[in-house]
Design a protein around this motif. Structure first.
Motif, short mmCIF file in Angstrom:
data_model
loop_
_atom_site.label_atom_id
_atom_site.label_comp_id
_atom_site.label_asym_id
_atom_site.label_seq_id
_atom_site.Cartn_x
_atom_site.Cartn_y
_atom_site.Cartn_z
N ALA A 101 0.83 -1.21 0.00
CA ALA A 101 0.00 0.00 0.00
C ALA A 101 0.86 1.26 0.00
O ALA A 101 0.56 2.24 -0.70
N GLU A 102 1.96 1.22 0.76
CA GLU A 102 2.82 2.40 0.88
C GLU A 102 3.62 2.66 -0.40
O GLU A 102 3.87 3.82 -0.76
N GLU A 104 2.83 1.41 -3.51
CA GLU A 104 2.00 0.96 -4.62
C GLU A 104 2.38 1.59 -5.96
O GLU A 104 2.45 0.90 -6.99
N TYR A 328 -5.45 0.00 4.14
CA TYR A 328 -4.41 1.01 3.94
C TYR A 328 -4.55 1.77 2.63
O TYR A 328 -3.90 2.79 2.44
N THR A 329 -5.33 1.25 1.69
CA THR A 329 -5.44 1.87 0.38
C THR A 329 -6.82 1.58 -0.20
O THR A 329 -7.43 0.54 0.11
N SER A 331 -7.19 1.05 -3.34
CA SER A 331 -6.95 0.13 -4.45
C SER A 331 -7.30 -1.29 -4.05
O SER A 331 -7.15 -1.68 -2.88
#
Length: 461
Positions: A101-102, A104, A328-329, A331
């Motif tokens: 997520a960080e 991506e 966290y995201t 997406s």
């Protein structure tokens, strides 16, 4: 002053050098096979923010987490409700979700990663249970979607790993959580939370036995009828002996809900493709009792067992998850992966006598007969090292017998001797401590001769 006892805390594995070499070679074998299938390495910090680690978990997991107590005014301010802000990771999957997520926008998808690092759990100290241990993970993460073809690739990687580790016959067992949930729906167990609780009980079948699971399902906690419990037990005891046998048994389950049919179709595709990946049918099978206790698995699930040592339990497990990074995201990042708990596996294999200590990483010991000839000994060692032969030099001298004894205890097979006679004749004496023989070789031929000896030693000659 009283001496402090030298000791380690319970639940850690600390090895002597030759055992550590054996462990390290297992790590190397796993890494080599992961890379052979195109997986890329990452590492994540041992310490993570506790709210990140516990986002998708809680309960039993939270009780096993090692929290890191912050110090000073900054640390006190960072604590919320008395819970430290930081904690040691308890697995590698949740940190992976945070990592993807960080980063991506910097990663290429499908993202294929392997990670081999220590994790920490506050396990109750007991035989074979570890608080600090290595996990060796592979995962494939997709963006928006991820074909179940990747679910079939994972067992191919694991087959390659365990075949090279040469630890005996093994079987990769597969199931699908959609198939199980759909079957429960057919039996009237439609509530997702109740399905999850039933799955957790089913996952205890091989450990606790059918009677325990039946009594639990028909007890006050679940209140299922004896007929429904019997159908669940019949379902989870389905096993296959080949892909065709698996197809026949899946078809014999009859019709079901949309979830059930999707799970069955996925299982059939995965089983067929595993065979296409070149995995012998003797090494994978359908096992409808495999549930995996973690809530985030949504499709294919795996467990691997040693055929001749079922008491060891699963030596490798994992599965498909649809959106582990969803906290966290925004997406959609589905994935599939598997993990080898190497510390526990190594301990179990050694305890069962299936592996032994390794030979030393040092190939040759150059002895010291005359302190005045130390430059000669160092020159010989440099020649061997330049040729890629790991070499140690005795720097302090002493009786030759004592030097031989040192080499033997350290696991060094070949010993080089250059005494006054050898130097005068331009030869070197090579002693093979395993075969307990020795021979002379011209100094100019030492590298070539030792290469041959080491090659033969590698194949057990």
């Amino acid at each position: 002053m009283a001496l402090t006892p030298a000791r380690t805390m319970p639940g850690v594995l600390e090895l002597l050098p030759l055992d550590q070499i054996a462990f390290q070679r297992m790590l190397d074998t796993i890494r080599r096979n992961y890379e052979r299938f195109g997986f890329l390495p990452i590492e994540t910090p041992v310490i993570e923010h506790s709210d990140v680690l516990l986002t998708k978990t809680g309960g039993e997991t939270e009780r096993q987490v090692y929290f890191v107590q912050s110090t000073g005014a900054l640390g006190a301010a960072a604590e919320k409700g008395g819970v430290p802000e930081l904690a040691l990771r308890f697995d590698l999957t949740v940190p992976l979700a945070r990592y993807v997520a960080e980063h991506e926008h910097d990663l290429s998808f499908p993202f294929r990663r392997y990670q081999m690092q220590r994790v920490y759990r506050g396990e109750r100290a007991q035989r074979g249970r570890f608080r600090e241990f290595y996990q060796c993970d592979i995962d494939v993460i997709g963006k928006d979607s991820l074909s179940v073809r990747y679910d079939a690739e994972i067992p191919a990687v694991i087959y390659s790993v365990f075949r090279e580790l040469d630890i005996g016959a093994f079987t990769i067992q597969l199931n699908n959580r959609k198939l199980m949930r759909g079957y429960f729906e057919n039996l009237g167990i439609a509530d997702a939370e109740q399905q999850m609780l039933v799955l957790r009980e089913v996952d205890k079948l091989d450990k606790r036995g059918a009677d325990y699971v039946r009594d639990t399902l028909t007890g006050d906690a679940f209140g299922l009828s004896a007929e429904v419990a019997a159908k669940i037990l019949a379902f989870v005891q389905v096993r296959s002996t080949s892909v065709d046998d698996a197809f026949a048994k899946l078809d014999a389950l009859g019709g079901g809900s949309e979830t059930f049919e999707q799970g069955r179709a996925e299982l059939k595709e995965v089983l067929s493709l595993i065979r296409d990946f070149g995995v012998p049918e003797t090494h994978f099978a359908l096992n409808l009792s495999i549930a995996r206790g973690l809530d985030y698995y949504t499709g294919t699930v795996y467990e691997t067992t040693l055929d001749d040592h079922p008491g060891i339990g699963s030596i490798c497990s994992g599965g498909r998850y649809e959106n582990l990074a969803g906290q966290y995201t925004k997406s959609h990042l589905p994935g599939v992966g598997i993990s080898i708990g190497l510390t526990r596996l190594y301990w179990q294999l050694r305890d069962a006598g299936l592996i032994s200590t390794a030979r030393s990483t040092v190939d040759v010991l150059v002895t010291q007969m005359d302190p005045a000839q130390l430059p000669t000994y160092l020159a010989v060692a440099n020649e061997l090292r330049t040729a890629g032969i790991a070499t140690e030099v005795v720097l302090e001298g002493g009786k030759l017998g004592k030097q031989f004894k040192y080499a033997d205890r350290a696991g060094i097979r070949f010993v080089v001797v250059l005494g006054e006679d050898e130097i005068a004749k331009g030869v070197v004496t090579v002693k093979d401590l395993r075969r307990e023989d020795q021979f002379e070789v011209p100094r100019a031929d030492l590298v070539k001769t030792l290469r041959v000896e080491l090659a033969q030693a590698e194949i057990g000659v």
